[in-house]
Design a protein around this motif. Structure first.
Motif, PDB file in Angstrom:
ATOM      1  N   GLY A   1      -0.315  -1.411  -8.404  1.00 53.41           N
ATOM      2  CA  GLY A   1      -1.155  -0.458  -9.125  1.00 53.41           C
ATOM      3  C   GLY A   1      -2.032   0.333  -8.173  1.00 53.41           C
ATOM      4  O   GLY A   1      -3.157   0.718  -8.506  1.00 53.41           O
ATOM      5  N   ALA A   2      -1.503   0.624  -6.991  1.00 53.07           N
ATOM      6  CA  ALA A   2      -2.321   1.181  -5.913  1.00 53.07           C
ATOM      7  C   ALA A   2      -2.670   2.648  -6.101  1.00 53.07           C
ATOM      8  O   ALA A   2      -3.527   3.169  -5.389  1.00 53.07           O
ATOM      9  N   ALA A   3      -2.014   3.331  -7.045  1.00 48.97           N
ATOM     10  CA  ALA A   3      -2.322   4.739  -7.273  1.00 48.97           C
ATOM     11  C   ALA A   3      -3.451   4.928  -8.278  1.00 48.97           C
ATOM     12  O   ALA A   3      -3.962   6.037  -8.428  1.00 48.97           O
ATOM     13  N   GLY A   4      -3.865   3.854  -8.950  1.00 52.73           N
ATOM     14  CA  GLY A   4      -4.963   3.931  -9.907  1.00 52.73           C
ATOM     15  C   GLY A   4      -6.308   3.854  -9.218  1.00 52.73           C
ATOM     16  O   GLY A   4      -6.407   3.626  -8.008  1.00 52.73           O
ATOM     17  N   ILE A   5      -7.372   4.000  -9.999  1.00 52.65           N
ATOM     18  CA  ILE A   5      -8.707   4.073  -9.405  1.00 52.65           C
ATOM     19  C   ILE A   5      -9.078   2.793  -8.669  1.00 52.65           C
ATOM     20  O   ILE A   5      -9.552   2.834  -7.522  1.00 52.65           O
ATOM     21  N   PHE A   6      -8.863   1.620  -9.281  1.00 52.61           N
ATOM     22  CA  PHE A   6      -9.203   0.380  -8.600  1.00 52.61           C
ATOM     23  C   PHE A   6      -8.269   0.124  -7.421  1.00 52.61           C
ATOM     24  O   PHE A   6      -8.695  -0.352  -6.372  1.00 52.61           O
ATOM     25  N   GLY A   7      -6.995   0.441  -7.596  1.00 53.86           N
ATOM     26  CA  GLY A   7      -6.054   0.271  -6.502  1.00 53.86           C
ATOM     27  C   GLY A   7      -6.440   1.092  -5.290  1.00 53.86           C
ATOM     28  O   GLY A   7      -6.383   0.616  -4.146  1.00 53.86           O
ATOM     29  N   CYS A   8      -6.847   2.337  -5.524  1.00 53.91           N
ATOM     30  CA  CYS A   8      -7.285   3.207  -4.422  1.00 53.91           C
ATOM     31  C   CYS A   8      -8.540   2.660  -3.764  1.00 53.91           C
ATOM     32  O   CYS A   8      -8.664   2.683  -2.525  1.00 53.91           O
ATOM     33  N   TRP A   9      -9.473   2.178  -4.565  1.00 59.76           N
ATOM     34  CA  TRP A   9     -10.697   1.615  -3.990  1.00 59.76           C
ATOM     35  C   TRP A   9     -10.399   0.387  -3.130  1.00 59.76           C
ATOM     36  O   TRP A   9     -10.964   0.227  -2.048  1.00 59.76           O
TER      37      TRP A   9
ATOM     38  N   LEU B   1       1.391  -0.491  -0.380  1.00 59.83           N
ATOM     39  CA  LEU B   1       0.905   0.047  -1.642  1.00 59.83           C
ATOM     40  C   LEU B   1       2.067   0.194  -2.612  1.00 59.83           C
ATOM     41  O   LEU B   1       3.072   0.834  -2.296  1.00 59.83           O
ATOM     42  N   SER B   2       1.910  -0.390  -3.787  1.00 58.70           N
ATOM     43  CA  SER B   2       2.957  -0.387  -4.805  1.00 58.70           C
ATOM     44  C   SER B   2       2.432   0.252  -6.082  1.00 58.70           C
ATOM     45  O   SER B   2       1.302  -0.015  -6.505  1.00 58.70           O
ATOM     46  N   ASP B   3       3.245   1.101  -6.672  1.00 58.13           N
ATOM     47  CA  ASP B   3       2.922   1.679  -7.970  1.00 58.13           C
ATOM     48  C   ASP B   3       4.235   2.174  -8.565  1.00 58.13           C
ATOM     49  O   ASP B   3       5.248   2.272  -7.869  1.00 58.13           O
ATOM     50  N   ILE B   4       4.223   2.528  -9.828  1.00 53.58           N
ATOM     51  CA  ILE B   4       5.457   2.944 -10.484  1.00 53.58           C
ATOM     52  C   ILE B   4       5.924   4.309  -9.994  1.00 53.58           C
ATOM     53  O   ILE B   4       7.104   4.611 -10.014  1.00 53.58           O
ATOM     54  N   ARG B   5       4.981   5.152  -9.504  1.00 51.74           N
ATOM     55  CA  ARG B   5       5.326   6.509  -9.095  1.00 51.74           C
ATOM     56  C   ARG B   5       5.101   6.685  -7.597  1.00 51.74           C
ATOM     57  O   ARG B   5       3.986   6.484  -7.106  1.00 51.74           O
ATOM     58  N   MET B   6       6.126   7.111  -6.893  1.00 48.52           N
ATOM     59  CA  MET B   6       5.975   7.367  -5.460  1.00 48.52           C
ATOM     60  C   MET B   6       5.052   8.542  -5.208  1.00 48.52           C
ATOM     61  O   MET B   6       4.282   8.538  -4.248  1.00 48.52           O
ATOM     62  N   ASP B   7       5.105   9.567  -6.080  1.00 50.30           N
ATOM     63  CA  ASP B   7       4.236  10.714  -5.863  1.00 50.30           C
ATOM     64  C   ASP B   7       2.766  10.333  -5.989  1.00 50.30           C
ATOM     65  O   ASP B   7       1.909  10.868  -5.269  1.00 50.30           O
ATOM     66  N   GLY B   8       2.476   9.383  -6.877  1.00 51.06           N
ATOM     67  CA  GLY B   8       1.109   8.894  -7.003  1.00 51.06           C
ATOM     68  C   GLY B   8       0.652   8.169  -5.748  1.00 51.06           C
ATOM     69  O   GLY B   8      -0.501   8.300  -5.321  1.00 51.06           O
ATOM     70  N   LEU B   9       1.553   7.409  -5.152  1.00 55.18           N
ATOM     71  CA  LEU B   9       1.226   6.705  -3.905  1.00 55.18           C
ATOM     72  C   LEU B   9       1.008   7.689  -2.765  1.00 55.18           C
ATOM     73  O   LEU B   9       0.069   7.537  -1.969  1.00 55.18           O
ATOM     74  N   GLU B  10       1.887   8.696  -2.660  1.00 48.39           N
ATOM     75  CA  GLU B  10       1.740   9.700  -1.611  1.00 48.39           C
ATOM     76  C   GLU B  10       0.411  10.438  -1.751  1.00 48.39           C
ATOM     77  O   GLU B  10      -0.268  10.717  -0.750  1.00 48.39           O
ATOM     78  N   LYS B  11       0.037  10.734  -2.979  1.00 48.96           N
ATOM     79  CA  LYS B  11      -1.230  11.422  -3.223  1.00 48.96           C
ATOM     80  C   LYS B  11      -2.404  10.534  -2.811  1.00 48.96           C
ATOM     81  O   LYS B  11      -3.367  11.015  -2.180  1.00 48.96           O
TER      82      LYS B  11
END
Length: 260
Positions: free
Chosen positions: A12-20, A34-44
């Motif tokens: 859930g690394a693209a979400g707010i807590f994951g990013c923090w 970093l793992s999340d369902i969307r690669m674009d979210g991770l890249e961002k």
């Protein structure tokens, strides 16, 4: 820096807590997956946090698919042999009436919030054991584990279950020196998929005894503590980092200026 070159997986690394959480451990010199369902979210997230790409692995993980989760495990095995820390942060918060929700909605909530942490904790623990690593696993829960909320029964139930599962893992992995603990972050505007209105946020803050929302250092600091040598004798614990929000019903007393 205690976490210099430690290997840390965050779902859930693209979400707010994951990013923090990612930002906190990156400052400590850790290597991140970093793992999340969307690669674009991770890249961002990587771009916005300014992370050193030489110290970051990315994996688009569908946490309701065993093959996808096992691909993540294989990535860690190939690149790191075993992680030092796993943070099962990903979660789904849904609002459904029990009488109206689809069976598939129930299954997805429990798939992401409970089954995925079970699968990843078990498989990553196996890697730790094979490499002789006395690692740490953190499961992210919520004060909803102790307080039922109308129309979010699946979420509340899944969080109660993840806390019990964490204690079970803590017992079974203790002989290998692997510690398993739980952190319950507090309310953070922006942590929901849907946008929160100013009125909703204001009402939420009224219910928090310490009078503010969760910030970028709060939950990550607690996670880092539980993964550190300072917490070497702590396993199976649940740490609430929510400003007292989960204590019980709270009504903020009027300020003197308001009363006047």
């Amino acid at each position: 820096m205690e976490f210099e070159n430690k290997t840390i997986i965050i779902t859930g690394a693209a979400g707010i807590f994951g990013c923090w959480i990612a930002a906190y451990f990156a400052r400590e010199g850790a290597r991140l997956c970093l793992s999340d369902i969307r690669m674009d979210g991770l890249e961002k997230a990587v771009a916005e946090l300014g992370l050193d790409r030489s110290k970051v692995l990315l994996h688009a993980t569908e946490l309701t698919r065993d093959t996808s989760m096992l691909e993540l495990v294989d990535l860690i095995r190939r690149e790191w042999k075993a992680p030092d820390i796993l943070v099962n942060n990903a979660g789904i918060y849904t609002r459904f009436s029990l009488l109206e929700m689809e069976f598939s909605d129930w299954d997805r909530v429990f798939g992401v919030n409970l089954r995925a942490p079970f699968v990843l904790s078990r498989e990553m623990a196996k890697l730790m054991i094979a490499e002789g690593k006395k690692g740490s696993i953190i499961n992210i829960s919520s004060g909803a584990a102790r307080k039922m909320n109308q129309n979010s029964v699946p979420y509340c139930t899944s969080k109660t279950a993840i806390e019990r599962l964490s204690k079970g893992f803590a017992m079974e992995l203790a002989e290998y020196g692997i510690r398993v603990n739980v952190v319950e972050p507090g309310f953070a505007p922006g942590s929901e998929v849907s946008e929160l209105s100013d009125e909703y946020v204001a009402n939420m803050l009224k219910n928090i005894p310490l009078g503010r929302s969760s910030g970028p250092e709060d939950a990550p600091g607690a996670i880092a503590y539980l993964c550190s040598e300072k917490a070497a004798f702590i396993t199976g614990a649940v740490l609430s980092v929510d400003g007292g929000n989960s204590i019980g019903n709270y009504k903020r007393p009027p300020r003197a200026a308001d009363a006047g």
